[in-house]
Design a protein around this motif. Structure first.
Motif, PDB file in Angstrom:
ATOM      1  N   ASP A 179      10.720   6.633 -13.484  1.00 43.80           N
ATOM      2  CA  ASP A 179      11.073   5.735 -12.383  1.00 43.80           C
ATOM      3  C   ASP A 179       9.824   5.251 -11.645  1.00 43.80           C
ATOM      4  OD1 ASP A 179      13.199   4.478 -10.810  1.00 43.80           O
ATOM      5  OD2 ASP A 179      12.486   5.754  -9.189  1.00 43.80           O
ATOM      6  N   VAL A 180       8.893   6.180 -11.357  1.00 45.07           N
ATOM      7  CA  VAL A 180       7.660   5.788 -10.664  1.00 45.07           C
ATOM      8  C   VAL A 180       6.839   4.854 -11.548  1.00 45.07           C
ATOM      9  CG1 VAL A 180       5.519   6.617  -9.628  1.00 45.07           C
ATOM     10  CG2 VAL A 180       7.633   7.917  -9.317  1.00 45.07           C
ATOM     11  N   HIS A 182       7.988   2.766 -13.721  1.00 44.01           N
ATOM     12  CA  HIS A 182       8.667   1.474 -13.715  1.00 44.01           C
ATOM     13  C   HIS A 182       8.419   0.716 -12.412  1.00 44.01           C
ATOM     14  CE1 HIS A 182      11.759  -1.549 -14.388  1.00 44.01           C
ATOM     15  NE2 HIS A 182      12.300  -1.226 -13.219  1.00 44.01           N
ATOM     16  N   ARG A 183       8.434   1.435 -11.282  1.00 48.79           N
ATOM     17  CA  ARG A 183       8.312   0.791  -9.981  1.00 48.79           C
ATOM     18  C   ARG A 183       6.859   0.586  -9.549  1.00 48.79           C
ATOM     19  NH1 ARG A 183      12.303   4.138  -6.134  1.00 48.79           N
ATOM     20  NH2 ARG A 183      11.547   2.569  -4.638  1.00 48.79           N
ATOM     21  N   VAL A 186       5.540   4.161  -5.210  1.00 50.51           N
ATOM     22  CA  VAL A 186       6.709   4.557  -4.437  1.00 50.51           C
ATOM     23  C   VAL A 186       6.242   5.415  -3.271  1.00 50.51           C
ATOM     24  CG1 VAL A 186       8.201   4.518  -6.479  1.00 50.51           C
ATOM     25  CG2 VAL A 186       7.088   6.664  -5.802  1.00 50.51           C
ATOM     26  N   ASP A 190      11.259   7.802  -0.595  1.00 54.85           N
ATOM     27  CA  ASP A 190      12.224   7.126  -1.465  1.00 54.85           C
ATOM     28  C   ASP A 190      13.117   8.135  -2.182  1.00 54.85           C
ATOM     29  OD1 ASP A 190      11.109   4.706  -0.743  1.00 54.85           O
ATOM     30  OD2 ASP A 190       9.820   4.575  -2.515  1.00 54.85           O
ATOM     31  N   THR A 232       1.792   7.296  -7.262  1.00 46.35           N
ATOM     32  CA  THR A 232       1.677   6.485  -8.473  1.00 46.35           C
ATOM     33  C   THR A 232       1.553   7.421  -9.672  1.00 46.35           C
ATOM     34  OG1 THR A 232      -0.728   6.333  -8.261  1.00 46.35           O
ATOM     35  CG2 THR A 232       0.562   4.535  -7.316  1.00 46.35           C
TER      36      THR A 232
END
Length: 235
Positions: A179-180, A182-183, A186, A190, A232
Motif C-alpha cells: 500500500d505504501v 502504491h501511494r 503516507v 493513515d 516511504t
C-alpha cells in the motif's frame, strides 16, 4: 575456558615494554556490571530487540548508541559490555562498551567524551582486534548525544515492539508495504487511529516493525514520532 588470546604491540620509542592485550574468550557475552560500578555510573537496564537479554548501560551515551543501532537496518546484532580484557604489564582489566555487527563487519566500540582515549592503549587494542578480524573504534559521546531526538524516537519504537513481540503481523506487514509503495508517501496516522488506537494496534505494530527492519523509512532525526510522521518504502 579457552586459552588466552594475545597480541603484542611495541610501544613508542623511549619505552622498553610491550603493551599486551589478552582475553580468556572472544565470544561476545555481556559482562554483568558489578554493584559498585552500578552505583558509580549512570547505570540503566533496558530490554532491546537486537540483543536477546536485558542490556546494561553505564551512561546515557551508551544507551542512545544502542537505540541508534536498533534503528540501523544494517546492524544485525550488538552486545553491550562484550569482553573482559587485560592490558599491559600491570594486567589492567578493561571491558569495551559494545560489540557491533554491521554488514558483516565487527566493530568493538568505546564511547568517550570527545573521543579521548589513551593513545598507547588505543594502539594496542587496535592491533589486538585487527588480528582477530575486528575493528576497535572510539566514538565521541557528543556525536551520539547530538542525535537525542532520533534515539528517543527509537526508544519509543523499541519499547512498543518489545511489549507486543507476541503479536503476529507478517501478513499485515506485506499488505502495508504494497500500500505504501502504491501511494508513495503516507503518514502514520493513515493507519493508526488516534481516537481508537487499540483497534488499529496490529497495523501500528506492523508499521513499526517495517521501520525497524528498514523496509520503510521515516525522518526521525528532527521531530518526535507521531501521527503525522511520513513513511516511504525503502528502495
Amino acid at each position: 575456558m579457552p586459552p588466552s588470546l594475545e597480541v603484542t604491540m611495541e610501544l613508542p620509542e623511549g619505552t622498553d615494554q610491550a603493551a599486551r592485550v589478552s582475553a580468556g574468550s572472544l565470544t561476545p557475552c555481556q559482562r554483568q556490571t558489578e554493584r559498585g560500578f552500578r552505583v558509580a555510573t549512570d547505570f540503566r537496564v533496558a530490554q532491546m530487540l537486537k540483543h536477546p537479554t536485558p542490556c546494561e548501560f553505564h551512561s546515557i551515551a551508551e544507551y542512545y548508541h544502542a537505540l541508534l543501532l536498533e534503528g540501523d537496518p544494517n546492524v544485525s546484532r550488538y552486545v553491550p559490555q562484550p569482553f573482559l580484557l587485560t592490558i599491559g604489564k600491570r594486567q589492567r582489566r578493561y571491558t569495551p562498551d559494545c560489540y557491533v555487527v554491521r554488514d558483516g563487519q565487527v566493530d568493538v566500540v568505546e564511547l568517550r567524551p570527545r573521543a579521548e582515549f589513551d593513545e598507547r592503549r588505543r594502539q594496542a587494542l587496535e592491533a589486538f582486534f585487527r588480528t582477530h578480524r575486528m575493528r576497535f573504534v572510539v566514538l565521541e559521546n557528543e556525536v551520539v548525544l547530538s542525535r537525542r531526538c532520533e534515539a528517543l524516537n527509537w526508544q519509543k519504537i523499541v519499547q512498543t515492539l518489545v511489549l507486543h513481540r507476541d503479536l503476529v503481523t507478517w501478513s499485515i506487514e506485506q499488505e502495508l508495504v504494497d500500500d505504501v509503495l502504491h501511494r508513495g508517501t503516507v503518514q502514520l496516522g493513515d493507519y493508526v487511529r488516534q481516537a481508537d488506537r487499540e483497534s488499529s494496534r496490529p497495523q501500528e505494530i506492523a508499521l513499526l516493525r517495517l521501520l525497524h527492519q528498514g523496509k520503510v523509512s521515516a525522518d526521525l532525526a528532527e521531530d518526535p514520532l507521531g501521527y503525522d510522521t511520513e513513511l516511504t518504502v525503502c528502495g
